[in-house]
Motif scaffolding. Structure first.
Motif, PDB file in Angstrom:
ATOM      1  N   GLU A 136       9.355   6.892  34.526  1.00  0.00           N
ATOM      2  CA  GLU A 136       8.974   8.285  34.280  1.00  0.00           C
ATOM      3  C   GLU A 136       9.944   9.283  34.922  1.00  0.00           C
ATOM      4  O   GLU A 136       9.636  10.450  35.018  1.00  0.00           O
ATOM      5  CB  GLU A 136       7.559   8.531  34.821  1.00  0.00           C
ATOM      6  CG  GLU A 136       6.484   7.762  34.078  1.00  0.00           C
ATOM      7  CD  GLU A 136       6.324   8.196  32.626  1.00  0.00           C
ATOM      8  OE1 GLU A 136       6.000   9.353  32.397  1.00  0.00           O
ATOM      9  OE2 GLU A 136       6.553   7.361  31.732  1.00  0.00           O
ATOM     10  N   GLN A 139      11.249  12.076  32.386  1.00  0.00           N
ATOM     11  CA  GLN A 139      10.286  12.905  31.644  1.00  0.00           C
ATOM     12  C   GLN A 139      10.107  14.307  32.240  1.00  0.00           C
ATOM     13  O   GLN A 139      10.117  15.288  31.497  1.00  0.00           O
ATOM     14  CB  GLN A 139       8.939  12.167  31.531  1.00  0.00           C
ATOM     15  CG  GLN A 139       8.025  12.719  30.457  1.00  0.00           C
ATOM     16  CD  GLN A 139       8.680  12.828  29.090  1.00  0.00           C
ATOM     17  OE1 GLN A 139       9.352  11.905  28.649  1.00  0.00           O
ATOM     18  NE2 GLN A 139       8.557  13.984  28.453  1.00  0.00           N
ATOM     19  N   ASP A 143      10.640  17.770  30.206  1.00  0.00           N
ATOM     20  CA  ASP A 143       9.554  18.766  30.159  1.00  0.00           C
ATOM     21  C   ASP A 143      10.028  20.120  30.680  1.00  0.00           C
ATOM     22  O   ASP A 143       9.667  21.161  30.122  1.00  0.00           O
ATOM     23  CB  ASP A 143       8.349  18.299  30.998  1.00  0.00           C
ATOM     24  CG  ASP A 143       7.694  17.072  30.399  1.00  0.00           C
ATOM     25  OD1 ASP A 143       7.984  16.772  29.227  1.00  0.00           O
ATOM     26  OD2 ASP A 143       6.908  16.404  31.101  1.00  0.00           O
TER      27      ASP A 143
END
Ligand code: GDP
Length: 453
Positions: A136, A139, A143
């Protein structure tokens, strides 16, 4: 500045051409005749030759903004490089290696060089690559970039827009810091760059390049570039369409990824103080092109291509985001039969579709409600039927019990009558016995009674 002016002028000339086309939309015949604007010569000075100067003045007054995203592991040298690039201490605190998640930290500074003001935002990836599970890691970066595009889009879509003094936080460049391993790109680097390449201009840099030998560095650069190409990662290439900078940009593209060294320490070399890193065996000079590519990076990033990076962010990356977002919302330029659709038509079609959909949903809900009511009614009827059957059963049981008890009473009454008869007979018999004189029976009875007294 000159390239910016040129681009603005190019933009202006587009507007002129477009306006000519628009005004010529009187009839098809006229449009064909007026396909290109007529060139005229003027007999005297008019003054629009000062347009470039007007633009320069306005830009200086307005100031510029530039946003840099630094992606790389904690301790790879991001803060030091940014300090060195802008020749100032941004006072970024040392990051810890123990954050559970990747977090983006943005800080904005106002810088001024001569009379040009620059609003610089530096976005740092705190905790990148520090987690055991790195899935992750990229990400939050994706974003963050999308959130800045979204904020700009929302401002653009407002009825009352203030784009002129809007603080544009869209990321103009991503400096991607690669560890000087001499081997190859890490999976995390590939994944991250791949997920960012359609959203931001990526300039990869080999950090702490003083940790790798000159021959190893050349091989490492070739390896990295071939890995990026084979994995389809699109990095930013310095533009070669502007002939004033085409040559230098083309040659610099051949030096990618830049191998950089950062330091704010000043060391005396000869009779000059230079930025350098000092080791027991020698000195690495940050601004010496034989030692590293720091100067190349600074030249390309700040002096030559800053405006192109801003421009690419708006015209390529933001445009892509905006297009996807508007398409998601149902807007389109052409209809199903390829006919052009205006915003108004799209809006009407969408509204129609929305009302149709709402009616369909309402109908569905009504039917569902009726069905539910019917189901509930059937359940209630069944319960009622069961209750009345139970009641009938209980009534029958009660009736039977009543009959049984009445029968018992009748038998008891018969028994009582029989007993009363027996009693009466026995009393008659006793009385007859008393009448008989000298009867022993009477004597016995008298004796029993006196014992009781
Ligand atoms: P960040 O966590 O990525 O921001 O890393 P920093 O800029 O705080 O640097 C971490 C450490 O690496 C510091 O001790 C720096 O002095 C050192 N450092 C920074 N740049 C270089 C470099 O180019 N070469 C070497 N050898 N060390 C560097």
């Amino acid at each position: 500045m000159a390239s910016e002016v040129a681009r603005h002028l190019l933009f202006q000339s587009h507007i002129t051409t477009k306006t000519a086309h628009t005004s010529s939309q009187v009839s098809d015949h006229e449009q064909k005749q007026k396909e290109s604007p007529r060139s005229l010569t003027m007999s005297g000075h008019v003054g629009f030759e000062s347009l470039p100067d007007q633009l320069v003045n306005r830009s200086i007054q307005q100031g510029f903004c530039f946003n840099i995203l630094c992606v790389g592991e904690t301790g790879i040298g991001k803060s030091t490089l940014i300090d060195t690039l802008f020749n100032t201490n941004f006072e970024d605190h040392e990051s810890s290696h123990f954050y559970p998640h990747v977090r983006l930290k943005a800080q904005t500074y106002e810088l001024q060089e001569s009379n040009v003001r620059l609003k610089l935002t530096i976005v740092n990836t705190v905790g990148f690559g520090d987690q055991i599970n790195k899935e992750e890691s990229y990400q939050p970066i994706v974003d963050y970039i999308d959130a800045q595009f979204e904020a700009y889009l929302q401002e653009e879509l407002k009825i009352k827009r203030s784009l002129f003094n809007y603080h544009d936080s869209r990321v103009h460049v991503c400096l991607y810091f690669i560890s000087p391993t001499g081997h190859s790109l890490k999976t995390l680097d590939l994944l991250t760059m791949k997920s960012l390449d359609s959203k931001v201009n990526i300039i990869p840099v080999i950090a702490k390049a003083d940790a790798i030998s000159k021959t190893e560095l050349q091989k490492f650069k070739i390896k990295l570039m071939s890995e990026l190409v084979s994995n389809g990662v699109q990095i930013y290439h310095f533009p070669t369409d502007d002939e004033t900078i085409a040559k230098i940009n083309a040659s610099m593209n051949g030096h990618l990824p830049f191998a950089v060294v950062g330091s704010m320490d000043e060391v005396k070399v000869g009779n000059k103080m230079v930025k350098a890193r000092q080791y027991p065996w020698g000195i690495v000079q940050v601004e010496n092109e034989n030692h590293c590519d720091f100067v190349k990076l600074r030249e390309m990033l700040i002096c030559t291509n800053m405006e192109d990076l801003r421009d690419q962010t708006h015209t390529r990356h933001y445009e892509l985001y905006r297009r996807r977002k508007l398409e998601e919302m149902g807007f389109m330029d052409v209809g199903p039969e390829n006919q052009p659709l205006s915003l108004q038509e799209t809006y009407e079609a969408k509204r129609h579709e929305f009302y149709g959909e709402r009616q369909r949903k309402e109908e569905e809900m009504k039917q569902l409600f009726v069905q539910r009511v019917k189901e509930k009614e059937a359940i209630l009827k069944e319960a009622e039927r069961e209750a009345s059957a139970k009641f009938e059963h209980l009534k029958r049981v009660h009736q039977e019990e009543k009959l049984r008890l009445e029968e018992k009473r009748r038998l008891l009454e018969e028994e009582i009558i029989a007993f009363s008869k027996k009693k009466a007979t026995s009393e008659i018999y006793q009385n007859q016995t008393f009448m008989t004189p000298g009867s022993n029976l009477r004597k016995d009875k008298d004796r029993k009674n006196s014992n009781f007294m």
